[in-house]
Design an enzyme around this catalytic site. Structure first.
Site, PDB file in Angstrom:
ATOM      1  N   HIS A 280       0.846  -1.192   0.000  1.00 42.59           N
ATOM      2  CA  HIS A 280       0.000   0.000   0.000  1.00 42.59           C
ATOM      3  C   HIS A 280       0.878   1.237   0.000  1.00 42.59           C
ATOM      4  O   HIS A 280       1.932   1.246   0.632  1.00 42.59           O
ATOM      5  CB  HIS A 280      -0.925   0.016   1.236  1.00 42.59           C
ATOM      6  CG  HIS A 280      -2.048   0.990   1.096  1.00 42.59           C
ATOM      7  ND1 HIS A 280      -1.942   2.301   1.480  1.00 42.59           N
ATOM      8  CD2 HIS A 280      -3.294   0.838   0.579  1.00 42.59           C
ATOM      9  CE1 HIS A 280      -3.086   2.920   1.214  1.00 42.59           C
ATOM     10  NE2 HIS A 280      -3.923   2.059   0.661  1.00 42.59           N
ATOM     11  N   GLU A 333      -7.844  -5.158  -0.247  1.00 38.21           N
ATOM     12  CA  GLU A 333      -8.407  -5.966  -1.330  1.00 38.21           C
ATOM     13  C   GLU A 333      -8.339  -7.469  -1.076  1.00 38.21           C
ATOM     14  O   GLU A 333      -9.156  -8.220  -1.590  1.00 38.21           O
ATOM     15  CB  GLU A 333      -7.667  -5.651  -2.643  1.00 38.21           C
ATOM     16  CG  GLU A 333      -7.599  -4.192  -3.014  1.00 38.21           C
ATOM     17  CD  GLU A 333      -8.878  -3.684  -3.641  1.00 38.21           C
ATOM     18  OE1 GLU A 333      -9.953  -4.148  -3.233  1.00 38.21           O
ATOM     19  OE2 GLU A 333      -8.794  -2.821  -4.522  1.00 38.21           O
TER      20      GLU A 333
HETATM   21  N1  ACO Z   1       3.947  -7.409  -4.833  1.00 38.58           N
HETATM   22  C1  ACO Z   1       5.285  -7.445  -5.032  1.00 38.58           C
HETATM   23  N2  ACO Z   1       6.077  -6.359  -4.854  1.00 38.58           N
HETATM   24  C2  ACO Z   1       5.484  -5.220  -4.475  1.00 38.58           C
HETATM   25  C3  ACO Z   1       4.096  -5.120  -4.249  1.00 38.58           C
HETATM   26  C4  ACO Z   1       3.325  -6.280  -4.426  1.00 38.58           C
HETATM   27  N3  ACO Z   1       2.017  -6.273  -4.254  1.00 38.58           N
HETATM   28  N4  ACO Z   1       3.792  -3.863  -3.885  1.00 38.58           N
HETATM   29  C5  ACO Z   1       4.937  -3.185  -3.876  1.00 38.58           C
HETATM   30  N5  ACO Z   1       5.968  -4.005  -4.226  1.00 38.58           N
HETATM   31  C6  ACO Z   1       7.357  -3.668  -4.317  1.00 38.58           C
HETATM   32  C7  ACO Z   1       7.694  -3.049  -5.657  1.00 38.58           C
HETATM   33  O1  ACO Z   1       8.033  -4.017  -6.619  1.00 38.58           O
HETATM   34  C8  ACO Z   1       8.845  -2.172  -5.294  1.00 38.58           C
HETATM   35  O2  ACO Z   1       9.990  -2.979  -5.165  1.00 38.58           O
HETATM   36  P1  ACO Z   1      11.395  -2.508  -5.819  1.00 38.58           P
HETATM   37  O3  ACO Z   1      11.784  -1.283  -5.030  1.00 38.58           O
HETATM   38  O4  ACO Z   1      12.265  -3.704  -5.627  1.00 38.58           O
HETATM   39  O5  ACO Z   1      11.105  -2.165  -7.247  1.00 38.58           O
HETATM   40  C9  ACO Z   1       8.498  -1.664  -3.900  1.00 38.58           C
HETATM   41  O6  ACO Z   1       7.641  -2.669  -3.341  1.00 38.58           O
HETATM   42  C10 ACO Z   1       7.769  -0.321  -3.917  1.00 38.58           C
HETATM   43  O7  ACO Z   1       6.750  -0.363  -4.886  1.00 38.58           O
HETATM   44  P2  ACO Z   1       5.943   0.919  -5.387  1.00 38.58           P
HETATM   45  O8  ACO Z   1       5.194   0.543  -6.620  1.00 38.58           O
HETATM   46  O9  ACO Z   1       6.759   2.140  -5.429  1.00 38.58           O
HETATM   47  O10 ACO Z   1       4.971   1.139  -4.178  1.00 38.58           O
HETATM   48  P3  ACO Z   1       3.653   1.969  -4.209  1.00 38.58           P
HETATM   49  O11 ACO Z   1       3.609   2.734  -2.968  1.00 38.58           O
HETATM   50  O12 ACO Z   1       3.466   2.732  -5.456  1.00 38.58           O
HETATM   51  O13 ACO Z   1       2.651   0.732  -4.217  1.00 38.58           O
HETATM   52  C11 ACO Z   1       0.633  -0.332  -4.664  1.00 38.58           C
HETATM   53  C12 ACO Z   1       1.351   0.730  -3.832  1.00 38.58           C
HETATM   54  C13 ACO Z   1       0.444   0.206  -6.102  1.00 38.58           C
HETATM   55  C14 ACO Z   1      -0.731  -0.616  -4.029  1.00 38.58           C
HETATM   56  C15 ACO Z   1       1.490  -1.636  -4.738  1.00 38.58           C
HETATM   57  O14 ACO Z   1       1.757  -2.109  -3.435  1.00 38.58           O
HETATM   58  C16 ACO Z   1       0.844  -2.710  -5.586  1.00 38.58           C
HETATM   59  O15 ACO Z   1       1.036  -2.707  -6.796  1.00 38.58           O
HETATM   60  N6  ACO Z   1       0.082  -3.659  -4.956  1.00 38.58           N
HETATM   61  C17 ACO Z   1      -0.630  -4.680  -5.698  1.00 38.58           C
HETATM   62  C18 ACO Z   1      -1.926  -4.126  -6.251  1.00 38.58           C
HETATM   63  C19 ACO Z   1      -2.973  -3.931  -5.178  1.00 38.58           C
HETATM   64  O16 ACO Z   1      -3.137  -4.752  -4.280  1.00 38.58           O
HETATM   65  N7  ACO Z   1      -3.721  -2.817  -5.303  1.00 38.58           N
HETATM   66  C20 ACO Z   1      -4.805  -2.453  -4.371  1.00 38.58           C
HETATM   67  C21 ACO Z   1      -4.373  -1.330  -3.481  1.00 38.58           C
HETATM   68  S1  ACO Z   1      -5.626  -0.939  -2.277  1.00 38.58           S
HETATM   69  C22 ACO Z   1      -6.683   0.119  -3.063  1.00 38.58           C
HETATM   70  O17 ACO Z   1      -6.354   0.841  -3.941  1.00 38.58           O
HETATM   71  C23 ACO Z   1      -8.149   0.124  -2.694  1.00 38.58           C
END
Ligand code: ACO
Length: 394
Positions: A280, A333
């Site tokens: 998140h 989620e």
């Molecule tokens: N699975 C694997 N790795 C992840 C995940 C995940 N779900 N989420 C973040 N990471 C990793 C990224 O790969 C990244 O790693 P790196 O630095 O080695 O490249 C690091 O964590 C940071 O990722 P960001 O994309 O910068 O984090 P951000 O704050 O933008 O992410 C997000 C938030 C988009 C929700 C992300 O965690 C994600 O994609 N989750 C999966 C999708 C999801 O569950 N969405 C629902 C969110 S809740 C809602 O909106 C109601």
């Protein structure tokens, strides 16, 4: 306990080109407005609507009471609550002009696409004027109507897509009970109604997430309510925001049994896949909505809640090992999908169901934006080739 080192690692602030200043990617941590709707305190794992903990509201109050809290700024007493319930229950019917076009609309794209278009049709059919041209009272009435109609619109779209006639709304049922009634044509068990109601309360609002911000940007132009909420639905349709609960359940299906979870997750992370329902932007610890929904799911019975909890533990461990310092836990989620599936909601309706409740939050933000409006118009730092260059002749 989250360490400072971990926080700096997840903040991902990188230097911008040339200037030495830093631009937060994805506007992370940037304060863009003042609001009295609510707030998310990610480092504490806490969020609230007005002055109340959202989790406490989900535990103790109905969806309609929380809707009243957001729209009118205070929780209703018994008399006000009964009056509000009657008022919104009487607004659920689809205008005939929209109902007539639904069969064609329902067969195109997914339910969220149909919802977005249906909201536009609703605004046009009801002659909604730009928010800049109407007063607060009229905008509130439009918003009440929209939030009451969206579940009807969604249930009709769902049934038409499955070759069934829409089921008309029942004003004698609560918001949540009526939604389940319109989806299936049967009265749902009380435990399912309360579970879905709690889910809807938990997700009614959540700070300046992408869809809420999109709604406020559109509202700031003075556009009408349907334009702002339609835009929010568009933002929500992306898997990184609202499109994750069905994908999280697809993942559980694909994993199949708890013993396969470890390898499945390792393979997915090696491929560079995001694990849906985890991570998140704001919470770098347990998402309080996920904790609450885990507790909602358990007593509903069936094997899915138990299986989901086992897989959750494995995923958290594997992500901690493969993505050290990223603080990746379940977001709303993951268990949302488990709760909705156990309550008989079809997978394709997970994100639309989220949208039906979030319409109340979006509308509250639109009303606040319109009341205190200034056009939202940020700036970007240009990093392309130096300009002006001579334009080459053809
Ligand atoms: N699975 C694997 N790795 C992840 C995940 C995940 N779900 N989420 C973040 N990471 C990793 C990224 O790969 C990244 O790693 P790196 O630095 O080695 O490249 C690091 O964590 C940071 O990722 P960001 O994309 O910068 O984090 P951000 O704050 O933008 O992410 C997000 C938030 C988009 C929700 C992300 O965690 C994600 O994609 N989750 C999966 C999708 C999801 O569950 N969405 C629902 C969110 S809740 C809602 O909106 C109601």
């Amino acid at each position: 306990m989250v360490s400072l080192r971990d926080l700096l690692a997840v903040a991902q602030i990188r230097p911008a080109d040339g200037t030495g200043e830093e631009l937060p990617r994805g506007l992370e941590g940037v304060v863009v407005a003042e609001t009295s709707v609510g707030d998310v305190r990610g480092l504490e794992g806490f969020y609230h609507y007005r002055q109340y903990s959202a989790v406490d509201l989900a535990a103790r109050r109905s969806f309609e009471d929380v809707w009243h809290l957001l729209f009118d700024g205070e929780l209703p007493d018994r008399t006000e609550s009964a009056r509000f319930v009657r008022e919104v229950a009487g607004m659920r019917a689809l205008p005939p002009g929209v109902a007539d076009l639904l069969p064609a609309l329902a067969s195109m794209g997914g339910p969220l696409d149909a919802l977005r278009t249906g909201i536009s049709m609703l605004g046009a059919e009801l002659g909604w004027q730009p928010s800049i041209d109407i007063d607060d009272a009229e905008l509130r009435t439009q918003a009440l109507r929209l939030c009451s109609v969206v579940p009807t619109l969604l249930a009709a779209i769902f049934r038409l897509r499955n070759g069934q006639d829409p089921v008309p709304p029942r004003p004698d049922l609560s918001h949540a009970a009526n939604y389940l009634w319109m989806l299936s044509g049967q009265e749902a068990p009380a435990a399912h109604v309360r579970a879905i109601e709690q889910y809807l309360v938990l997700t009614i609002d959540h700070g300046f997430n992408a869809s809420t911000f999109a709604a406020r940007v559109i509202a700031s132009t003075g556009a009408d309510l349907a334009a702002a909420i339609g835009g929010a639905v568009g933002a929500l349709s992306g898997p990184l925001h609202g499109g994750a609960p069905s994908r999280a359940l697809d993942m559980l299906d694909s994993i199949g049994t708890p013993d396969r979870a470890d390898q499945w997750i390792r393979d997915a992370v090696k491929r560079g896949d995001r694990i849906m329902g985890f991570g998140h932007r704001v919470y770098k610890m347990d998402d309080p909505r996920s904790l609450f929904l885990r507790g909602v799911a358990r007593p509903l019975g069936g094997s899915l809640p138990d299986f989901a909890e086992q897989v959750e533990r494995t995923i958290v461990d594997v992500l901690a090992e493969l993505k050290p310092g990223r603080q990746l836990y379940t977001n709303v989620e993951f268990f949302a999908g488990v709760v909705m599936d156990t309550c008989g909601i079809s997978r394709e309706m997970f994100t639309p169901t989220f949208a039906s409740g979030r319409t109340v939050g979006w509308s509250t933000h639109v009303m606040e934006q319109v009341r205190e409006n200034r056009l939202i118009r940020p700036a970007a730092r240009y990093v392309g080739p130096a300009a002006p260059q001579p334009v080459p002749a053809t």
